[in-house]
Design an enzyme around this catalytic site. Sequence first.
Site, PDB file in Angstrom:
ATOM      1  N   LYS A  14      19.537 -21.880   7.002  1.00  0.00           N
ATOM      2  CA  LYS A  14      18.308 -21.391   7.630  1.00  0.00           C
ATOM      3  C   LYS A  14      18.633 -20.554   8.861  1.00  0.00           C
ATOM      4  O   LYS A  14      18.030 -19.499   9.086  1.00  0.00           O
ATOM      5  CB  LYS A  14      17.439 -22.582   8.022  1.00  0.00           C
ATOM      6  CG  LYS A  14      16.038 -22.418   7.531  1.00  0.00           C
ATOM      7  CD  LYS A  14      15.255 -23.677   7.592  1.00  0.00           C
ATOM      8  CE  LYS A  14      15.152 -24.223   8.989  1.00  0.00           C
ATOM      9  NZ  LYS A  14      14.159 -25.310   9.066  1.00  0.00           N
ATOM     10  N   ASP A  71       9.943 -24.781  10.913  1.00  0.00           N
ATOM     11  CA  ASP A  71       9.938 -25.911  10.001  1.00  0.00           C
ATOM     12  C   ASP A  71       9.295 -25.410   8.721  1.00  0.00           C
ATOM     13  O   ASP A  71       8.307 -24.658   8.760  1.00  0.00           O
ATOM     14  CB  ASP A  71       9.188 -27.110  10.567  1.00  0.00           C
ATOM     15  CG  ASP A  71       9.563 -28.381   9.805  1.00  0.00           C
ATOM     16  OD1 ASP A  71      10.759 -28.716   9.787  1.00  0.00           O
ATOM     17  OD2 ASP A  71       8.684 -29.022   9.207  1.00  0.00           O
ATOM     18  N   SER A  72       9.878 -25.790   7.618  1.00  0.00           N
ATOM     19  CA  SER A  72       9.426 -25.207   6.366  1.00  0.00           C
ATOM     20  C   SER A  72       9.608 -26.201   5.239  1.00  0.00           C
ATOM     21  O   SER A  72      10.300 -27.205   5.396  1.00  0.00           O
ATOM     22  CB  SER A  72      10.241 -23.942   6.087  1.00  0.00           C
ATOM     23  OG  SER A  72      11.616 -24.218   6.262  1.00  0.00           O
ATOM     24  N   ASP A 158      15.698 -22.603  -3.725  1.00  0.00           N
ATOM     25  CA  ASP A 158      15.659 -21.212  -4.194  1.00  0.00           C
ATOM     26  C   ASP A 158      15.951 -21.039  -5.691  1.00  0.00           C
ATOM     27  O   ASP A 158      15.273 -20.249  -6.360  1.00  0.00           O
ATOM     28  CB  ASP A 158      16.624 -20.338  -3.377  1.00  0.00           C
ATOM     29  CG  ASP A 158      16.032 -19.930  -2.035  1.00  0.00           C
ATOM     30  OD1 ASP A 158      14.823 -20.127  -1.837  1.00  0.00           O
ATOM     31  OD2 ASP A 158      16.789 -19.419  -1.187  1.00  0.00           O
ATOM     32  N   LYS A 178      14.376 -11.240  -0.773  1.00  0.00           N
ATOM     33  CA  LYS A 178      13.734 -12.531  -0.476  1.00  0.00           C
ATOM     34  C   LYS A 178      12.923 -12.428   0.817  1.00  0.00           C
ATOM     35  O   LYS A 178      11.759 -12.834   0.867  1.00  0.00           O
ATOM     36  CB  LYS A 178      14.791 -13.648  -0.371  1.00  0.00           C
ATOM     37  CG  LYS A 178      14.159 -15.002  -0.045  1.00  0.00           C
ATOM     38  CD  LYS A 178      15.159 -16.138   0.128  1.00  0.00           C
ATOM     39  CE  LYS A 178      14.436 -17.386   0.658  1.00  0.00           C
ATOM     40  NZ  LYS A 178      15.330 -18.482   1.033  1.00  0.00           N
ATOM     41  N   HIS A 183       8.096 -16.970   2.661  1.00  0.00           N
ATOM     42  CA  HIS A 183       7.352 -17.661   3.718  1.00  0.00           C
ATOM     43  C   HIS A 183       7.983 -17.396   5.083  1.00  0.00           C
ATOM     44  O   HIS A 183       7.311 -17.062   6.039  1.00  0.00           O
ATOM     45  CB  HIS A 183       7.315 -19.159   3.400  1.00  0.00           C
ATOM     46  CG  HIS A 183       8.673 -19.749   3.078  1.00  0.00           C
ATOM     47  ND1 HIS A 183       9.551 -19.159   2.213  1.00  0.00           N
ATOM     48  CD2 HIS A 183       9.317 -20.858   3.551  1.00  0.00           C
ATOM     49  CE1 HIS A 183      10.657 -19.876   2.146  1.00  0.00           C
ATOM     50  NE2 HIS A 183      10.541 -20.910   2.956  1.00  0.00           N
TER      51      HIS A 183
HETATM   52  P1  IMP Z   1      13.619 -28.198   7.619  1.00  0.00           P
HETATM   53  O1  IMP Z   1      12.656 -27.081   7.921  1.00  0.00           O
HETATM   54  O2  IMP Z   1      14.892 -28.081   8.384  1.00  0.00           O
HETATM   55  O3  IMP Z   1      12.953 -29.533   7.693  1.00  0.00           O
HETATM   56  O4  IMP Z   1      14.118 -28.044   6.115  1.00  0.00           O
HETATM   57  C1  IMP Z   1      13.276 -27.571   5.173  1.00  0.00           C
HETATM   58  C2  IMP Z   1      13.813 -27.833   3.771  1.00  0.00           C
HETATM   59  O5  IMP Z   1      12.900 -27.174   2.897  1.00  0.00           O
HETATM   60  C3  IMP Z   1      15.186 -27.225   3.500  1.00  0.00           C
HETATM   61  O6  IMP Z   1      16.235 -28.146   3.667  1.00  0.00           O
HETATM   62  C4  IMP Z   1      15.049 -26.822   2.042  1.00  0.00           C
HETATM   63  O7  IMP Z   1      15.287 -27.938   1.219  1.00  0.00           O
HETATM   64  C5  IMP Z   1      13.579 -26.449   1.929  1.00  0.00           C
HETATM   65  N1  IMP Z   1      13.379 -25.011   2.185  1.00  0.00           N
HETATM   66  C6  IMP Z   1      12.784 -24.435   3.266  1.00  0.00           C
HETATM   67  N2  IMP Z   1      12.814 -23.098   3.166  1.00  0.00           N
HETATM   68  C7  IMP Z   1      13.428 -22.829   2.019  1.00  0.00           C
HETATM   69  C8  IMP Z   1      13.789 -21.600   1.385  1.00  0.00           C
HETATM   70  O8  IMP Z   1      13.574 -20.486   1.873  1.00  0.00           O
HETATM   71  N3  IMP Z   1      14.409 -21.733   0.204  1.00  0.00           N
HETATM   72  C9  IMP Z   1      14.696 -22.929  -0.374  1.00  0.00           C
HETATM   73  N4  IMP Z   1      14.431 -24.092   0.194  1.00  0.00           N
HETATM   74  C10 IMP Z   1      13.794 -24.045   1.393  1.00  0.00           C
END
Ligand code: IMP
Length: 197
Positions: A14, A71-72, A158, A178, A183
């Site tokens: 990330k 956060d995602s 992904d 991408k 998002h």
């Molecule tokens: P956090 O935001 O660090 O809690 O992690 C979010 C989790 O969501 C990641 O470890 C991935 O498993 C998933 N995730 C978030 N964004 C993406 C993306 O762009 N591609 C694929 N998985 C994602």
Amino acid sequence: MAEVLLIGSGNRDKARELAELLHGLPWEVKCLKDLPAVAEPEEDGDTFEANALKKARFYGAHFDVACVADDSGLCVDALDGAPGVYSARYGGEHCSYEDNNRKLLKALAEMPWHERTAHFSCCAAFLPKDHDIPYLAKGVVAGHIAVAPSGNSGFGYDPLFVPDGEERSFAEMGPEEKHAISHRGRAFARIRSFLEL
Ligand code: IMP
């Protein structure tokens, strides 16, 4: 001299995407790996907003710099929005991306394409140095969960996520492709506009 902007993410994949998305701004962008190690804050919020803000506040205060964090997660309609804020640890504490993807495929086994709808959501939080008023930006991308993984780019879910209007997964696209629809790309386009002001 440009002011330091810290990317507050302990997830290297990330952090790499965020560095790409913030490239060329009039800020000296730094990642956590450029700084002395610090334990990550617990992501115990119920929402992407709460967790993004928590990370930006924590790392910004710890290093006394302006900080941006996100956060995602992936929200699957057939699973009532799961894994959502638990996306990173869907397969269990300290699980791998592959563990998460395996569990997701199992949960959706036999489900037809039209019921495999999902979206990625991202909340980005920018916190200036010495201020506690954040700028928040959201981004969402809708799509489907494929029946098998494909592609080697990107990270996380992904290889299973096929965005609407595409036949390829995110992992089959280059970073620029991408970012243009993701998002995170959408949330950080707003953060960029704010930081360029
Ligand atoms: P956090 O935001 O660090 O809690 O992690 C979010 C989790 O969501 C990641 O470890 C991935 O498993 C998933 N995730 C978030 N964004 C993406 C993306 O762009 N591609 C694929 N998985 C994602």
